[in-house]
Design a protein around this motif. Structure first.
Motif, PDB file in Angstrom:
ATOM      1  N   LYS A   1      -0.198   5.744   6.693  1.00  0.00           N
ATOM      2  CA  LYS A   1       0.861   6.752   6.786  1.00  0.00           C
ATOM      3  C   LYS A   1       2.232   6.083   6.821  1.00  0.00           C
ATOM      4  O   LYS A   1       3.164   6.526   6.151  1.00  0.00           O
ATOM      5  CB  LYS A   1       0.665   7.618   8.022  1.00  0.00           C
ATOM      6  CG  LYS A   1      -0.475   8.590   7.913  1.00  0.00           C
ATOM      7  CD  LYS A   1      -0.655   9.365   9.207  1.00  0.00           C
ATOM      8  CE  LYS A   1      -1.948  10.163   9.170  1.00  0.00           C
ATOM      9  NZ  LYS A   1      -2.250  10.760  10.472  1.00  0.00           N
TER      10      LYS A   1
ATOM     11  N   ASP B   1      -5.435   4.210   9.518  1.00  0.00           N
ATOM     12  CA  ASP B   1      -4.842   5.491   9.125  1.00  0.00           C
ATOM     13  C   ASP B   1      -3.354   5.529   9.443  1.00  0.00           C
ATOM     14  O   ASP B   1      -2.547   5.981   8.623  1.00  0.00           O
ATOM     15  CB  ASP B   1      -5.557   6.655   9.811  1.00  0.00           C
ATOM     16  CG  ASP B   1      -6.937   6.929   9.232  1.00  0.00           C
ATOM     17  OD1 ASP B   1      -7.195   6.482   8.085  1.00  0.00           O
ATOM     18  OD2 ASP B   1      -7.743   7.584   9.916  1.00  0.00           O
ATOM     19  N   ASP B   2      -2.991   5.049  10.628  1.00  0.00           N
ATOM     20  CA  ASP B   2      -1.570   5.004  11.003  1.00  0.00           C
ATOM     21  C   ASP B   2      -0.794   4.063  10.086  1.00  0.00           C
ATOM     22  O   ASP B   2       0.328   4.374   9.686  1.00  0.00           O
ATOM     23  CB  ASP B   2      -1.408   4.556  12.462  1.00  0.00           C
ATOM     24  CG  ASP B   2      -1.895   5.596  13.454  1.00  0.00           C
ATOM     25  OD1 ASP B   2      -1.960   6.794  13.086  1.00  0.00           O
ATOM     26  OD2 ASP B   2      -2.209   5.209  14.602  1.00  0.00           O
TER      27      ASP B   2
ATOM     28  N   LYS C   1      -6.539   1.432  13.465  1.00  0.00           N
ATOM     29  CA  LYS C   1      -5.106   1.523  13.165  1.00  0.00           C
ATOM     30  C   LYS C   1      -4.825   1.725  11.676  1.00  0.00           C
ATOM     31  O   LYS C   1      -3.677   1.896  11.285  1.00  0.00           O
ATOM     32  CB  LYS C   1      -4.385   0.247  13.623  1.00  0.00           C
ATOM     33  CG  LYS C   1      -4.554  -0.103  15.073  1.00  0.00           C
ATOM     34  CD  LYS C   1      -3.611   0.697  15.907  1.00  0.00           C
ATOM     35  CE  LYS C   1      -3.716   0.195  17.353  1.00  0.00           C
ATOM     36  NZ  LYS C   1      -3.102   1.068  18.277  1.00  0.00           N
TER      37      LYS C   1
END
Length: 84
Positions: free
Chosen positions: A19, A15-16, A13
């Motif tokens: 972002k 990378d999410d 999770k």
């Protein structure tokens, strides 16, 4: 980006999460403005002539220094904004 943003977030999770954090510019800008206001308030307390008349002046200065450190830590967490 400061590693503290990702403590407790599963690897799949991250990378999410990154972002989402990077896209939260309104919140980050607003929080930085609030932090700057709080720093200015501390500075006015610190240099107030009446604060020097207090026998506990040294303790109050240490307390203010601690608050400055915390606010600086939050500013460091928001440093990702500069890299956009």
């Amino acid at each position: 980006m400061n590693i503290k943003w990702f403590i407790g977030i599963p690897k799949d999770k991250k990378d999410d999460a990154e972002k989402f954090i990077r896209n939260s510019t309104f919140m980050a800008d607003r929080l930085q403005t609030i932090i700057n206001q709080m720093k200015a308030e501390l500075e006015s307390q610190e240099i107030s002539e009446s604060s020097f008349e207090d026998p506990n002046w040294a303790y109050k200065q240490a307390y203010i220094a601690g608050q400055r450190k915390v606010l600086s830590s939050f500013t460091d967490l928001l440093s990702f904004k500069e890299k956009l």
